[in-house]
Scaffold this motif. Structure first.
Motif, PDB file in Angstrom:
ATOM      1  N   LEU A 193      -4.237  56.880  22.226  1.00 37.88           N
ATOM      2  CA  LEU A 193      -3.790  55.540  21.837  1.00 37.88           C
ATOM      3  C   LEU A 193      -4.051  55.267  20.359  1.00 37.88           C
ATOM      4  O   LEU A 193      -3.196  54.699  19.665  1.00 37.88           O
ATOM      5  CB  LEU A 193      -4.477  54.492  22.708  1.00 37.88           C
ATOM      6  N   ASN A 194      -5.207  55.687  19.870  1.00 40.58           N
ATOM      7  CA  ASN A 194      -5.507  55.508  18.446  1.00 40.58           C
ATOM      8  C   ASN A 194      -4.545  56.302  17.578  1.00 40.58           C
ATOM      9  O   ASN A 194      -4.080  55.822  16.536  1.00 40.58           O
ATOM     10  CB  ASN A 194      -6.951  55.920  18.159  1.00 40.58           C
ATOM     11  N   PHE A 195      -4.223  57.516  18.022  1.00 39.16           N
ATOM     12  CA  PHE A 195      -3.285  58.365  17.296  1.00 39.16           C
ATOM     13  C   PHE A 195      -1.883  57.761  17.310  1.00 39.16           C
ATOM     14  O   PHE A 195      -1.196  57.695  16.280  1.00 39.16           O
ATOM     15  CB  PHE A 195      -3.285  59.762  17.933  1.00 39.16           C
ATOM     16  N   LEU A 200       2.390  54.654  14.263  1.00 37.57           N
ATOM     17  CA  LEU A 200       3.241  53.468  14.107  1.00 37.57           C
ATOM     18  C   LEU A 200       2.920  52.745  12.802  1.00 37.57           C
ATOM     19  O   LEU A 200       3.823  52.321  12.077  1.00 37.57           O
ATOM     20  CB  LEU A 200       3.046  52.520  15.288  1.00 37.57           C
ATOM     21  N   ALA A 201       1.637  52.605  12.512  1.00 34.86           N
ATOM     22  CA  ALA A 201       1.230  51.908  11.290  1.00 34.86           C
ATOM     23  C   ALA A 201       1.732  52.645  10.048  1.00 34.86           C
ATOM     24  O   ALA A 201       2.180  52.017   9.083  1.00 34.86           O
ATOM     25  CB  ALA A 201      -0.291  51.777  11.251  1.00 34.86           C
ATOM     26  N   ASP A 202       1.677  53.974  10.073  1.00 31.63           N
ATOM     27  CA  ASP A 202       2.163  54.763   8.936  1.00 31.63           C
ATOM     28  C   ASP A 202       3.648  54.525   8.688  1.00 31.63           C
ATOM     29  O   ASP A 202       4.116  54.597   7.545  1.00 31.63           O
ATOM     30  CB  ASP A 202       1.929  56.255   9.186  1.00 31.63           C
ATOM     31  N   ARG A 203       4.387  54.254   9.765  1.00 37.54           N
ATOM     32  CA  ARG A 203       5.828  54.016   9.651  1.00 37.54           C
ATOM     33  C   ARG A 203       6.160  52.526   9.562  1.00 37.54           C
ATOM     34  O   ARG A 203       7.332  52.156   9.590  1.00 37.54           O
ATOM     35  CB  ARG A 203       6.549  54.644  10.847  1.00 37.54           C
ATOM     36  N   LYS A 204       5.124  51.696   9.514  1.00 37.20           N
ATOM     37  CA  LYS A 204       5.293  50.241   9.453  1.00 37.20           C
ATOM     38  C   LYS A 204       6.115  49.724  10.639  1.00 37.20           C
ATOM     39  O   LYS A 204       7.020  48.907  10.502  1.00 37.20           O
ATOM     40  CB  LYS A 204       5.932  49.821   8.127  1.00 37.20           C
ATOM     41  N   ALA A 208       6.627  48.849  20.648  1.00 37.62           N
ATOM     42  CA  ALA A 208       7.699  48.165  21.371  1.00 37.62           C
ATOM     43  C   ALA A 208       7.308  47.849  22.816  1.00 37.62           C
ATOM     44  O   ALA A 208       7.904  46.974  23.445  1.00 37.62           O
ATOM     45  CB  ALA A 208       8.966  49.012  21.345  1.00 37.62           C
ATOM     46  N   TYR A 209       6.328  48.578  23.363  1.00 42.55           N
ATOM     47  CA  TYR A 209       5.941  48.379  24.763  1.00 42.55           C
ATOM     48  C   TYR A 209       4.810  47.362  24.906  1.00 42.55           C
ATOM     49  O   TYR A 209       4.535  46.910  26.025  1.00 42.55           O
ATOM     50  CB  TYR A 209       5.490  49.705  25.381  1.00 42.55           C
ATOM     51  N   GLY A 210       4.168  47.036  23.793  1.00 39.32           N
ATOM     52  CA  GLY A 210       2.980  46.192  23.842  1.00 39.32           C
ATOM     53  C   GLY A 210       1.745  47.073  23.860  1.00 39.32           C
ATOM     54  O   GLY A 210       1.582  47.904  24.765  1.00 39.32           O
ATOM     55  N   THR A 211       0.897  46.931  22.871  1.00 43.81           N
ATOM     56  CA  THR A 211      -0.274  47.799  22.744  1.00 43.81           C
ATOM     57  C   THR A 211      -1.171  47.731  23.967  1.00 43.81           C
ATOM     58  O   THR A 211      -1.635  48.757  24.480  1.00 43.81           O
ATOM     59  CB  THR A 211      -1.072  47.423  21.480  1.00 43.81           C
ATOM     60  N   GLN A 212      -1.414  46.510  24.475  1.00 45.14           N
ATOM     61  CA  GLN A 212      -2.302  46.348  25.622  1.00 45.14           C
ATOM     62  C   GLN A 212      -1.701  46.962  26.880  1.00 45.14           C
ATOM     63  O   GLN A 212      -2.374  47.679  27.618  1.00 45.14           O
ATOM     64  CB  GLN A 212      -2.594  44.863  25.853  1.00 45.14           C
ATOM     65  N   LEU A 256       6.087  59.346  26.990  1.00 48.42           N
ATOM     66  CA  LEU A 256       5.659  58.895  25.668  1.00 48.42           C
ATOM     67  C   LEU A 256       5.613  60.068  24.697  1.00 48.42           C
ATOM     68  O   LEU A 256       5.280  61.193  25.090  1.00 48.42           O
ATOM     69  CB  LEU A 256       4.266  58.258  25.745  1.00 48.42           C
ATOM     70  N   THR A 257       5.920  59.814  23.449  1.00 48.53           N
ATOM     71  CA  THR A 257       5.873  60.870  22.442  1.00 48.53           C
ATOM     72  C   THR A 257       5.525  60.275  21.084  1.00 48.53           C
ATOM     73  O   THR A 257       5.946  59.165  20.766  1.00 48.53           O
ATOM     74  CB  THR A 257       7.228  61.611  22.375  1.00 48.53           C
ATOM     75  N   THR A 258       4.749  60.998  20.320  1.00 50.11           N
ATOM     76  CA  THR A 258       4.384  60.548  18.974  1.00 50.11           C
ATOM     77  C   THR A 258       3.952  61.756  18.156  1.00 50.11           C
ATOM     78  O   THR A 258       3.441  62.736  18.700  1.00 50.11           O
ATOM     79  CB  THR A 258       3.241  59.506  19.027  1.00 50.11           C
ATOM     80  N   ARG A 259       4.168  61.689  16.858  1.00 50.86           N
ATOM     81  CA  ARG A 259       3.680  62.756  15.983  1.00 50.86           C
ATOM     82  C   ARG A 259       3.414  62.204  14.593  1.00 50.86           C
ATOM     83  O   ARG A 259       4.024  61.201  14.173  1.00 50.86           O
ATOM     84  CB  ARG A 259       4.676  63.924  15.912  1.00 50.86           C
ATOM     85  N   ALA A 260       2.490  62.840  13.902  1.00 51.31           N
ATOM     86  CA  ALA A 260       2.195  62.466  12.523  1.00 51.31           C
ATOM     87  C   ALA A 260       3.373  62.857  11.643  1.00 51.31           C
ATOM     88  O   ALA A 260       4.114  63.806  11.939  1.00 51.31           O
ATOM     89  CB  ALA A 260       0.924  63.173  12.055  1.00 51.31           C
ATOM     90  N   GLN A 261       3.568  62.125  10.564  1.00 46.48           N
ATOM     91  CA  GLN A 261       4.720  62.385   9.701  1.00 46.48           C
ATOM     92  C   GLN A 261       4.679  63.789   9.104  1.00 46.48           C
ATOM     93  O   GLN A 261       5.729  64.386   8.864  1.00 46.48           O
ATOM     94  CB  GLN A 261       4.782  61.334   8.584  1.00 46.48           C
ATOM     95  N   GLU A 262       3.489  64.322   8.903  1.00 47.65           N
ATOM     96  CA  GLU A 262       3.381  65.652   8.286  1.00 47.65           C
ATOM     97  C   GLU A 262       3.354  66.782   9.318  1.00 47.65           C
ATOM     98  O   GLU A 262       3.193  67.957   8.957  1.00 47.65           O
ATOM     99  CB  GLU A 262       2.113  65.726   7.433  1.00 47.65           C
ATOM    100  N   ALA A 263       3.527  66.458  10.607  1.00 44.55           N
ATOM    101  CA  ALA A 263       3.441  67.471  11.657  1.00 44.55           C
ATOM    102  C   ALA A 263       4.555  68.497  11.546  1.00 44.55           C
ATOM    103  O   ALA A 263       5.641  68.215  11.030  1.00 44.55           O
ATOM    104  CB  ALA A 263       3.493  66.797  13.028  1.00 44.55           C
TER     105      ALA A 263
END
Length: 340
Positions: A193-195, A200-204, A208-212, A256-263
């Motif tokens: 979740l922190n990752f 998301l913060a890096d991409r401003k 969309a689903y609600g953090t909680q 769910l999927t996420t990756r760092a911009q430099e990945a």
């Protein structure tokens, strides 16, 4: 030769035993086998904040049909839609065991009774699980019924066969990513979740689903052994990409999927390949979700799955439909004016 990571060998996490399931009558056991994870009470409680309702139909004191629904409000509009992160829903009907024609009439009748319990809203929209085909009653009751699509990968194959079905370009990308990254189960829900939120913060962007809601669902499906998070880690042990997988008795969902911009550009492909292996090991179909754009179609189609249909039922009031049309026209004019 194809890469197999440690995450594909350890397909589940040990943890506290989930709470006991509710007692079911014989007919409800049939419904229980048909429920997707998104139909489960605990999932809907979290996803909707407890604001969902179960329409049911009984015959001789036995439940023969059920359909969960969720009503939300945005401004003056009331909408009955799938809750956040709830990919599919739809009606569940118990087979009557009669002749094909009598069975068809039974299903239409039960579905109609379920529809009659849905409150008046400005918009109704549900995407049905691919195994649900009960759409006729919706059409007969004034709903627009259309088809959506999702890529699904069969578990009736070996890992070698699944590897060969992946497009050559994607296989090469996976091999290159595997040379730089290690795939393993993410140690905790909070790590993921922190990752996710940091990316998301890096991409401003906002969640969309609600953090909680997302956080509670991730913790719940890990606790219940109804899903897992697998991550791709660089050589220095830093997580650079992750995906969330959930499952029921028949299907695993790439949720769910996420990756760092430099990945590495192949990091998500590598994770999906590992998800395919986990699904085959668990003997579950892997559902990669729908097609929101041509680029997503090209990406998901490269993993060798089949394109399966899923029903979408929708109905809008005239006022809501007109308001939406006006809104789209205003946005179009604003967009056109901004480019002049």
């Amino acid at each position: 030769m194809f890469p197999i990571s440690e995450a594909s060998k350890a397909v589940s996490r040990n943890g506290p035993a989930p709470p006991p399931r509710r007692v079911l009558t014989p007919s409800n056991l049939i419904l229980d086998r048909e429920r997707s994870i998104f139909h489960e009470t605990w999932w809907l409680d979290i996803a909707s904040g407890g604001r969902w309702t179960l329409a049911t139909v009984e015959e001789s004191g036995t439940i023969v049909g059920e359909m969960p629904y969720y009503v939300s409000r945005k401004g003056v509009w009331r909408a009955c839609v799938n809750p956040p992160l709830t990919r599919t829903l739809g009606p569940l009907i118990v087979d009557s065991g009669q002749s094909p024609m009598a069975e068809f009439q039974h299903r239409v009748s039960v579905t109609t009774k379920l529809i009659e319990q849905i409150p008046r809203v400005d918009r109704f929209f549900q995407v049905f699980d691919p195994r649900i085909r009960d759409a006729v009653a919706f059409s007969l009751n004034g709903y627009n019924v259309s088809l959506g699509f999702t890529f699904r990968i069969s578990c009736e194959q070996t890992r070698e066969e699944a590897w060969r079905r992946i497009r050559k370009y994607t296989r090469n990308l996976i091999v290159k990513a595997e040379q730089e990254l290690t795939v393993k189960t993410v140690p905790s829900a909070d790590d993921f979740l922190n990752f996710y939120n940091a990316n998301l913060a890096d991409r401003k962007q906002r969640n969309a689903y609600g953090t909680q809601v997302m956080g509670d669902l991730v913790k719940a499906f890990i606790y219940r052994n109804a899903g897992t998070i697998i991550g791709a880690y660089s050589t220095d042990g830093v997580m650079v990409a992750a995906v969330g997988l959930v499952w029921d008795s028949r299907t695993m969902y790439y949720l769910l999927t996420t990756r760092a911009q430099e990945a590495h550009s192949g990091s998500i492909s590598l994770l999906i390949w590992n998800a395919i292996q986990i699904a085959i090991q668990r003997k579950l179909v892997l559902d990669l979700d729908g097609i929101a754009s041509p680029s997503i179609y090209r990406f998901l189609s490269s993993f060798g799955g089949s394109l399966d249909q899923r029903i979408e039922a929708e109905r809008m009031t005239t006022t809501y439909s007109l308001a939406q049309t006006l809104h789209r026209r205003i946005l179009s004019r604003t967009s056109n004016g901004a480019t002049l």
